[in-house]
Design a protein around this motif. Structure first.
Motif, mmCIF file in Angstrom:
data_model
loop_
_atom_site.group_PDB
_atom_site.id
_atom_site.type_symbol
_atom_site.label_atom_id
_atom_site.label_comp_id
_atom_site.label_asym_id
_atom_site.label_seq_id
_atom_site.Cartn_x
_atom_site.Cartn_y
_atom_site.Cartn_z
ATOM 1 N N ALA A 47 -0.825 8.937 2.555
ATOM 2 C CA ALA A 47 -2.005 8.145 2.859
ATOM 3 C C ALA A 47 -2.668 8.726 4.104
ATOM 4 N N GLU A 80 0.820 -1.216 0.000
ATOM 5 C CA GLU A 80 0.000 0.000 0.000
ATOM 6 C C GLU A 80 0.848 1.257 0.000
ATOM 7 N N TYR A 120 -0.428 7.354 -6.309
ATOM 8 C CA TYR A 120 -0.962 6.481 -5.276
ATOM 9 C C TYR A 120 -0.941 5.004 -5.630
#
Length: 123
Positions: A61, A46, A105
């Motif tokens: 994030a 992630e 992202y």
């Protein structure tokens, strides 16, 4: 060839801090946006944070906003991730990456990756 080498991981208690470093070589560093990703066991890799080539724009994030800070030193070909107020859920392998195309992202936007450094946060 492009090399990204992370360092600075370790074991820390909850509430503590760590600073990760990533040394880049084999690329014109200042022309690449750089990112940090993390991957916990059994989970997808992630997005954590990213920084533009000039260092003037940063992205985070939601889970790390206000606790982590990404920075870079183009004179030294280095990118950093300062991690404060660490939580057990931050435990993961942390990876440095150079963005080649696409959104900051998404992992697919990054064409070059380091081998990672482990961060373990104990409660």
């Amino acid at each position: 060839q492009v090399q990204l080498v992370e360092s600075g991981g370790g074991v820390v208690q909850a509430g503590g801090s760590l600073r990760l470093s990533c040394a880049a070589s084999g690329l014109t560093f200042s022309t690449y946006d750089m990112g940090w990703f993390r991957q916990a066991p059994g989970k997808e890799r992630e997005f954590v944070a990213a920084i533009s080539g000039s260092g003037g724009v940063t992205y985070y994030a939601e889970s790390v906003k206000g606790r982590f800070t990404i920075s870079r030193d183009n004179a030294k070909n280095m990118v950093y991730l300062q991690m404060n107020n660490l939580k057990p859920e931050d435990t993961a392998g942390y990876y440095c990456a150079a963005r080649t195309t696409g959104s900051y992202y998404y992992r697919n936007a990054y064409g070059y990756w380091g081998q990672g450094t482990q961060v373990t946060v104990s409660s």
